[in-house]
Design an enzyme around this catalytic site. Structure first.
Site, PDB file in Angstrom:
ATOM      1  N   MET A   1      11.145  -8.544   2.843  1.00 14.98           N
ATOM      2  CA  MET A   1      12.227  -9.690   2.645  1.00 14.98           C
ATOM      3  C   MET A   1      12.548  -9.988   1.303  1.00 14.98           C
ATOM      4  SD  MET A   1      11.005 -13.095   5.187  1.00 14.98           S
ATOM      5  CE  MET A   1       9.366 -12.879   3.912  1.00 14.98           C
TER       6      MET A   1
ATOM      7  N   HIS B   1       8.125   4.739   3.537  1.00 13.22           N
ATOM      8  CA  HIS B   1       8.886   4.126   4.905  1.00 13.22           C
ATOM      9  C   HIS B   1       9.279   2.486   4.304  1.00 13.22           C
ATOM     10  CE1 HIS B   1       5.026   2.347   5.765  1.00 13.22           C
ATOM     11  NE2 HIS B   1       5.343   1.102   6.433  1.00 13.22           N
TER      12      HIS B   1
END
Lengths: 136, 468
Positions: B368, B391
């Protein structure tokens, strides 16, 4: 006597438990998991009870499977189980009644109880100890 | 503990632990990383776990760790291992508890200028529409035949029920449904946990995020993907929720009990496995496929919810959000590779690793407040990494350590100051997901680019973050 502490683990949470007896070790692990899920509801008087029976290949697996079953019931019934009364506890099988309260709010999304690093052993002080890692 | 002395440098971005390192290794272990990144690997058990993976019966080629790898349980997160069929093993620990945790990217026709003034309101709409947080229920109850359909048809069933389009399916890995799923292999416990969870985000590192395409690296591929600079897109990161977690729990327990009858003993219980061809192996594969389908159904339902929120904010006349792609990063799939000059079908376990077939979109969420990336898979990946790449950014700090470093309220303030609208259910949860808790996404993506196992197409910058 039983005590537990939380330690860091890169992606998850590591719980270390030490207790004088095997029953207390299981109880301490349950208390630790309950605290992880919700500190807020932890000390409420239990109003819900459920019987469980678990059998496993060894004591370490029995402890992990015991916690895993209770975690599943927590998620399904939105109940925080905080105490257990053991009718019987051997190295590979247990029957118990678990007691809990309605869970208002999950503080942590405990996805699973893992076998990773779990190893119930006796210390030189004749206490029982293990680490349990929870997948968060 | 593994040290640098155990590693041999193969290329500037690839390191190997040879089979001579430990007597029970069946194949070598390889890690994609720069020399500087190796320090992270030495700080936890990533490499020890990777070496443990090399002991699995039937493993082919090498065991791999991606540059975002970190300690997991059993397999490291960021681990890839391919097993011979039919008798190589299948290991739930090589997929993870959150089966088919993955990422979907939705494209809009709108630019940052079009939406800038709407971001706070849009974030609130999304937070309202997409149930998030632990224990939060979705809008749809799945019982009996509905659950059966979701487990065996995945996103296809949601589209059939009016929650998406055929185009959505055509732009998803495996078209949002794995064949070979059997609902009867999923326990009643798992179905109970998933009953109200389709269309829910969950918590932890799951999110819905509104991003702007900040930079294009490969104009040709970006055009093919329908991406342009300044474009608004939406990322959805979630998986199979409690249903998947329970499937993994059930089968790790089962395999731990029956492993000995297949003469398998392993250095770590969480590597519990059985031959793929065994009764238990087949059952787990069918259950894993079913849980994967649940995850695709979940992301499909969330797509519908995001579209509803978007329409509410911008009006029904605004163009529909379309799917660029949907990738799984915790899964096992049967794929064909060349081993010692012979083409073979292998069972590829990806735990915190993304499939990266040639020209396939690869979606890499950052933490984030930092960037995310759209990459493209490469031909080289098929040769070097069983068609796999990273990933995400990979955790560098434990949740506990992150909360000690960062206050949730401070982080919220800092993100808002950076122009990022945040809707989060828990300030503690926010702190645990602070950018400082993760590795540097730019370094991770640079490694996969330099190693040739994916190439950068576009960078995305967050504008609004919705978390549980």
């Amino acid at each position: 006597m039983q005590k537990y502490t939380f330690l860091g683990h890169t992606a998850d949470t590591r719980l270390c438990i030490e207790a004088s007896t095997l029953i207390e070790l299981f109880q301490g692990a349950l208390s630790g998991m309950a605290e992880l899920i919700s500190r807020t509801d932890l000390h409420q008087k239990p109003t819900i009870e459920q019987k469980i029976t678990i059998s496993s290949t060894d004591t370490t697996s029995l402890l992990v499977d015991f916690l895993a079953e209770i975690l599943t019931l927590t998620h399904i019934h939105s109940t925080l189980f905080t105490k257990a009364r053991f009718d019987s506890l051997t190295k590979t099988k247990l029957t118990a009644t678990i007691y809990g309260v309605p869970l208002a709010h999950f503080e942590k999304d405990v996805k699973a109880v893992t076998y990773h690093e779990a190893a119930v052993k006796t210390t030189k002080n004749d206490t029982f100890e293990t680490v349990i890692i929870f997948d968060i | 503990m593994t040290t640098k002395e155990a590693l041999q440098q193969v290329t500037p971005y690839l390191w190997e632990i040879p089979t001579t390192f430990r007597s029970d290794m069946r194949v070598a272990a390889r890690l994609f990383a720069t020399e500087a990144m190796l320090e992270h690997a030495f700080n936890d058990r990533t490499l020890e776990q990777l070496v443990n993976v090399t002991t699995l019966p039937g493993i082919q080629g090498v065991a791999l760790a991606m540059p975002d790898a970190h300690e997991g349980y059993g397999f490291p997160i960021g681990g890839v291992a391919a097993m011979a069929l039919p008798d190589g093993v299948i290991s739930p620990g090589g997929i993870g508890y959150d089966i088919n945790c993955g990422v979907r990217l939705l494209k809009s026709e709108q630019t940052y200028t079009d939406v800038q003034k709407h971001l706070d309101s849009l974030a609130k709409n999304l937070y309202h529409m997409v149930p998030s947080g632990v224990g939060q229920s979705g809008k749809m109850q799945l019982k009996g035949k509905e659950m059966h359909h979701v487990l065996e048809m995945g996103a296809k069933w949601l589209v059939k029920e009016g929650y998406g389009t055929q185009d959505d399916l055509e732009h998803s890995e495996s078209h949002g449904c794995l064949d070979g799923a059997l609902a009867s292999m999923v326990s009643e416990h798992a179905k109970s946990r998933g009953e109200w969870q389709v269309g829910t985000m969950g918590a932890g590192n799951h999110f819905v995020e509104v991003d702007v395409v900040d930079e294009i690296f490969d104009q040709g591929m970006a055009s093919e993907y329908g991406l342009f600079q300044g474009q608004m897109v939406v990322l959805i990161h979630t998986g199979s929720r409690g249903l998947g977690h329970q499937v993994a729990t059930d089968y790790i327990r089962l395999m731990g009990r029956v492993m000995a009858k297949y003469n398998i003993s392993l250095p770590d219980r969480e590597l519990a496995c059985v031959p793929f061809s065994s009764e238990e192996g087949k059952r787990y594969f069918q259950a894993m496929n079913a849980a994967a389908n649940f995850a695709w159904a979940n992301r499909q339902m969330i797509t519908w919810e995001v579209r509803e929120a978007w329409k509410k904010e911008f009006g029904k006349k605004c163009s529909e959000l379309t799917v660029l792609y949907d990738v799984a990063h915790n899964i096992a799939k049967i794929e064909e590779y060349e081993i010692n000059g012979t083409k073979q079908k292998l069972l590829v376990h990806r735990k915190g690793a993304t499939r990266a077939f040639e020209n396939q979109p690869v979606l890499i969420p950052g933490s984030m407040g930092t960037a995310s990336y759209v990459l493209a898979g490469t031909k080289e990946a098929l040769k070097t990494s069983f068609g796999s790449t990273c990933h995400g950014a990979g955790r560098a700090l434990s949740r506990h350590a992150a909360k000690k470093k960062v206050q949730g309220s401070e982080l919220l303030h800092d993100l808002k100051k950076s122009g990022i609208s945040v809707q989060a259910g828990s300030l503690n949860g926010l702190a645990e997901e602070a950018p400082c808790a993760y590795k540097d996404i730019e370094s991770v993506v640079d490694v996969v680019q330099e190693a040739g196992i994916a190439k950068k197409v576009a960078r995305l910058k967050p504008c609004a973050v919705i978390k549980g």
